[in-house]
Write a protein that holds these residues in place. Structure first.
Motif, PDB file in Angstrom:
ATOM      1  N   GLU A  70     -19.739  46.914 -35.271  1.00 15.09           N
ATOM      2  CA  GLU A  70     -18.525  46.187 -35.624  1.00 15.09           C
ATOM      3  C   GLU A  70     -18.269  44.986 -34.716  1.00 15.09           C
ATOM      4  O   GLU A  70     -17.631  44.024 -35.150  1.00 15.09           O
ATOM      5  N   ASP A  71     -18.750  45.014 -33.479  1.00 15.24           N
ATOM      6  CA  ASP A  71     -18.546  43.861 -32.591  1.00 15.24           C
ATOM      7  C   ASP A  71     -19.137  42.607 -33.221  1.00 15.24           C
ATOM      8  O   ASP A  71     -18.490  41.547 -33.265  1.00 15.24           O
ATOM      9  N   VAL A  74     -17.046  41.509 -36.334  1.00 14.75           N
ATOM     10  CA  VAL A  74     -15.799  40.833 -35.958  1.00 14.75           C
ATOM     11  C   VAL A  74     -16.088  39.428 -35.453  1.00 14.75           C
ATOM     12  O   VAL A  74     -15.379  38.474 -35.787  1.00 14.75           O
ATOM     13  N   ASP A  77     -16.411  37.139 -38.144  1.00 16.26           N
ATOM     14  CA  ASP A  77     -15.222  37.102 -39.005  1.00 16.26           C
ATOM     15  C   ASP A  77     -15.429  37.904 -40.283  1.00 16.26           C
ATOM     16  O   ASP A  77     -15.041  37.488 -41.374  1.00 16.26           O
ATOM     17  N   GLU A  79     -14.777  41.802 -41.897  1.00 13.75           N
ATOM     18  CA  GLU A  79     -14.100  43.088 -41.733  1.00 13.75           C
ATOM     19  C   GLU A  79     -14.834  44.158 -42.524  1.00 13.75           C
ATOM     20  O   GLU A  79     -15.003  44.042 -43.742  1.00 13.75           O
ATOM     21  N   LEU A  96     -11.647  46.687 -30.068  1.00 14.69           N
ATOM     22  CA  LEU A  96     -11.731  45.912 -31.307  1.00 14.69           C
ATOM     23  C   LEU A  96     -10.526  46.119 -32.227  1.00 14.69           C
ATOM     24  O   LEU A  96     -10.459  45.507 -33.301  1.00 14.69           O
ATOM     25  N   GLY A  98      -7.548  45.188 -32.269  1.00 13.09           N
ATOM     26  CA  GLY A  98      -6.750  44.027 -32.639  1.00 13.09           C
ATOM     27  C   GLY A  98      -7.228  43.420 -33.943  1.00 13.09           C
ATOM     28  O   GLY A  98      -6.450  42.817 -34.687  1.00 13.09           O
ATOM     29  N   ASP A  99      -8.529  43.581 -34.233  1.00 15.30           N
ATOM     30  CA  ASP A  99      -9.111  43.065 -35.470  1.00 15.30           C
ATOM     31  C   ASP A  99      -9.340  44.156 -36.511  1.00 15.30           C
ATOM     32  O   ASP A  99      -9.389  43.860 -37.711  1.00 15.30           O
ATOM     33  N   LEU A 100      -9.496  45.403 -36.057  1.00 13.89           N
ATOM     34  CA  LEU A 100      -9.849  46.481 -36.975  1.00 13.89           C
ATOM     35  C   LEU A 100      -8.714  47.470 -37.208  1.00 13.89           C
ATOM     36  O   LEU A 100      -8.917  48.497 -37.866  1.00 13.89           O
ATOM     37  N   ILE A 307     -17.784  39.970 -28.459  1.00 14.91           N
ATOM     38  CA  ILE A 307     -16.388  40.284 -28.216  1.00 14.91           C
ATOM     39  C   ILE A 307     -16.240  41.099 -26.933  1.00 14.91           C
ATOM     40  O   ILE A 307     -15.432  40.770 -26.055  1.00 14.91           O
TER      41      ILE A 307
END
Length: 322
Positions: A70-71, A74, A77, A79, A96, A98-100, A307
């Motif tokens: 996932e890094d 993300v 960009d 998801e 992560l 904050g994004d996931l 990230i």
């Protein structure tokens, strides 16, 4: 192309007409290029994964499962439709979130039923071991499945560019790498100006056991490779004999750790009889100097990627620079 009014008085109507036609042709050319690029991005592609499987990648996959990758998603960009977890969510990649945040969890061992329930249109697996024993065929029945090899996983840059190739996002990956390298170089200059060639080490305490990071892997690659921090002899010794990201180290051996600075990832926070309360711990040189910087288990120090590493750089700067 706009000029002053005086200029237009000097040119003929015919010349102006030619210029307008030329501009019109350029516009048509640009539109044609845009259409070509869009067409290329909207086509299926066949790629060969690390196991030699020819995988038909959907034109624009929208429901991707890429557990523990996932890094890179993300950073590009993207998801995923589900994210990596262990023990029903007891462990996730907190850094992560904050994004996931809100993205459903899928068990790390990717049970077929769980994977199928998310109706993915692309599965990216981070290790050949996860598809042994005929599992690849089962996953490929659910969705096109691409397996990433050990080499790609040991180097986050290769991992990022591999996933970018799969998702047809090579330009985005180049931008991510350029921004990361610029950030690392700026941080390195600040650190060198502040502490010169002083050394550092990263220690992870979990379940009353200590682990030390390899100088070439995980957060070790950030500290020593990207930021130029000095490598203690104990880290050199253990890294030469153990290829793991984090290697077990006894408290007695830690006392020999000749590091000026110590980054402690403490997964045993709040435990009264924690090993960091023992007298041996207090004899470690960096502890005696008061140069220990502690982080909780939700930190990015245990991971790697654009990230994670960017956050590690921020942590190091905040720790070492007044």
């Amino acid at each position: 192309m706009l000029k002053s009014k005086a200029f237009y008085k000097l040119i003929s109507v015919g010349l102006l007409a030619v210029a307008l036609v030329a501009c019109g042709n350029d516009g048509e050319s640009e539109n044609t290029n845009d259409e070509t690029n869009t067409s290329e991005q909207s086509q299926e592609r066949v790629l060969t994964d690390t196991l030699g499987n020819e995988v038909t990648i959907p034109a624009n996959p929208e429901r991707i499962i890429a557990s523990y990758l996932e890094d890179s998603l993300v950073a590009l960009d993207v998801e995923p439709v589900a994210q990596w977890s262990v023990h029903d969510g007891a462990s996730i990649q907190d850094y992560l979130q904050g994004d996931l945040d809100g993205v459903p969890l899928v068990p790390h061992d990717l049970p077929f039923e769980a994977v199928s329930s998310f109706e993915p249109d692309l599965i990216i697996v981070d290790s050949p071991s996860l598809v042994e024993g005929g599992k690849y065929e089962q996953y490929s029945k659910i969705a096109p499945t691409y397996v990433i090899g050990e080499e790609e996983n040991s180097d986050w840059r290769i991992n990022l560019t591999t996933i970018a190739e799969i998702l047809n996002k090579e330009e985005e990956a180049e931008q991510v790498l350029a921004e990361y390298d610029a950030k690392a170089e700026q941080a390195k200059d600040k650190i060198q100006a502040e502490i010169s060639d002083e050394s550092a080490a990263a220690i992870w305490l979990v379940n009353d056991s200590f682990f030390i990071v390899n100088k070439n892997l995980s957060s070790g690659s950030v500290m020593y490779g990207d930021l130029g921090l000095g490598v203690p002899s104990v880290v050199e010794e253990i890294s030469a004999s153990d290829a793991a990201n984090w290697s077990s180290i006894s408290l007695e051996k830690l006392v020999e750790l000749d590091a000026d600075h110590l980054f402690l990832i403490n997964s045993d926070t709040g435990i009264e009889d924690s090993a960091i309360n023992e007298s041996l711990w207090k004899n470690i040189p960096a502890v005696q100097k008061g140069q220990v910087y502690e982080f909780g288990p939700d930190t990015s120090w245990l991971y790697q990627g654009a990230i994670a590493n960017g956050q590690i750089i921020d942590d190091i700067l905040n720790s070492l620079i007044d």
